[in-house]
Design an enzyme around this catalytic site. Structure first.
Site, PDB file in Angstrom:
ATOM      1  N   LYS A  52       0.827  -1.213   0.000  1.00 18.62           N
ATOM      2  CA  LYS A  52       0.000   0.000   0.000  1.00 18.62           C
ATOM      3  C   LYS A  52       0.859   1.259   0.000  1.00 18.62           C
ATOM      4  O   LYS A  52       0.446   2.301  -0.511  1.00 18.62           O
ATOM      5  CB  LYS A  52      -0.975  -0.021   1.174  1.00 18.62           C
ATOM      6  CG  LYS A  52      -0.335  -0.062   2.558  1.00 18.62           C
ATOM      7  CD  LYS A  52      -0.087   1.311   3.163  1.00 18.62           C
ATOM      8  CE  LYS A  52       0.623   1.231   4.486  1.00 18.62           C
ATOM      9  NZ  LYS A  52       0.878   2.561   5.072  1.00 18.62           N
TER      10      LYS A  52
ATOM     11  N   THR B 208      -3.883   5.531   3.524  1.00 13.13           N
ATOM     12  CA  THR B 208      -2.581   6.011   3.058  1.00 13.13           C
ATOM     13  C   THR B 208      -2.693   6.717   1.716  1.00 13.13           C
ATOM     14  O   THR B 208      -1.896   7.609   1.415  1.00 13.13           O
ATOM     15  CB  THR B 208      -1.590   4.836   2.955  1.00 13.13           C
ATOM     16  OG1 THR B 208      -1.622   4.105   4.176  1.00 13.13           O
ATOM     17  CG2 THR B 208      -0.182   5.317   2.719  1.00 13.13           C
TER      18      THR B 208
END
Length: 332
Positions: A190, A247
């Site tokens: 990620k 994120t």
């Protein structure tokens, strides 16, 4: 399994936040800092001015500059940057007591070996029961006690449950899993995908492009997780999809802010200049690309980010390469 003391290796923003969580959970915490100025700041003012300014640490949190001092702790939270995990645990090995659980809290794939942090732990501290803590959590928010939920993965379900209850604190809610690989893969990949989302934001490509990158990036993350032996269900949870959404959606993320700077025209060197905290996606991108090639996993977004960071393409070239890919069914 009663845990009364916790040692936290690494006093960056996330390590300091986790020390705060453990202290609020009632543990006596010893936070190890490599930087003498961090030790001095916490001892003098109860604040980590270098990495987490504005947060007064819980009275249960003490600080040390020596790894050896953590040898007596009942459990260890390992939070050095992923690319320094091996050297840090190797240095700690002389002080480690066999059987003490080690919770891995750093996200990344080791460059060179292409190994996950659990593999690194098994090679450096083979007598350590392993757990992985990962999920959508900004250090500043966690340290201030704002609500957050994370995945705590442990192959030993009884130990995992004990650790879950031990670290549960007001505002901090761990969910138990047994799939360490899935938990690790989500956290590592990620960060690379967040750079791509930051580039799209910096280039003004719009919310539709942003949503497409998250969705197709999640497909890449899932493919790699399953290829390495993890479970798609784990990657679809807090440690994968949840962490990806967070994120990729806020400049608070060091990885997204790096992409944002690149999308706005800065070079990689300019975007990284003066940054004390590590953008793990920058560090892990080459390993993710090499691992995808080795495993035969289709990861076009991650590979495009790695190529850009390595100077092999431009932002325009990266965008063009992704948009010109052959059309295909979404399920593949």
């Amino acid at each position: 399994m009663a845990f009364k003391t916790a040692g936290v290796i690494g006093a960056g923003a996330w390590g300091t936040a986790l020390a705060q969580v453990a202290g609020r959970a009632g543990l006596d915490v010893l936070l190890q800092a490599r930087e003498p100025e961090v030790v001095d700041s916490i001892r003098a003012r109860r604040v980590n001015e270098a990495f987490l300014p504005g947060v007064v640490l819980d009275d249960h949190v003490a600080v040390t500059g020596k790894l050896a001092d953590l040898g007596a702790c009942d459990l260890i939270l390992a939070v050095p940057p992923a690319q320094h995990m091996r050297s840090t645990l190797t240095a700690f090995a002389a002080h480690y007591r066999p059987g003490v659980p080690v919770i891995l809290c750093s996200k990344g794939i080791e460059r060179g070996s292409l190994k996950l942090m659990t593999d690194v732990l098994a090679e450096t501290l083979p007598a350590a029961p392993a757990a992985v803590l990962s999920g959508p959590s900004f250090a500043g928010e966690v340290a201030r006690g704002l609500p957050s939920a994370v995945t705590l993965a442990c192959a030993d379900e009884a130990l995992g449950e004990a650790l879950m209850w031990t670290l549960s604190a007001p505002g901090f809610r761990p969910y138990l899993a047994t799939d360490l690989i899935g938990a690790e893969v989500g956290g590592a990949i990620k960060n690379v995908l967040a750079i791509a989302c930051g580039i799209a934001e910096g280039r003004g490509l719009g919310r539709s492009a942003h949503a497409a990158l998250i969705t197709r990036g999640f497909a890449e993350m899932t493919r790699m997780g399953v290829a390495l032996g993890g479970q798609a269900e784990t990657v679809a949870g807090l440690c994968g999809l949840g962490d990806l959404v967070l994120t990729c959606s806020s400049p608070q993320s060091r990885n997204m802010s790096l992409g944002l700077a690149l999308g706005q025209g800065q070079t990689v060197e300019q975007a990284l200049a003066g940054k004390r905290s590590v953008a793990e996606g920058y560090e892990s991108a080459p390993a993710v690309r090499e691992l995808a090639t080795k495993m035969g996993v289709d990861m076009p977004i991650s590979l495009a980010v790695a190529a850009l960071l390595n100077g092999e393409t431009t932002v325009e070239g990266m965008i063009g390469s992704l948009l010109s890919r052959p059309l295909k069914a979404e399920r593949h």
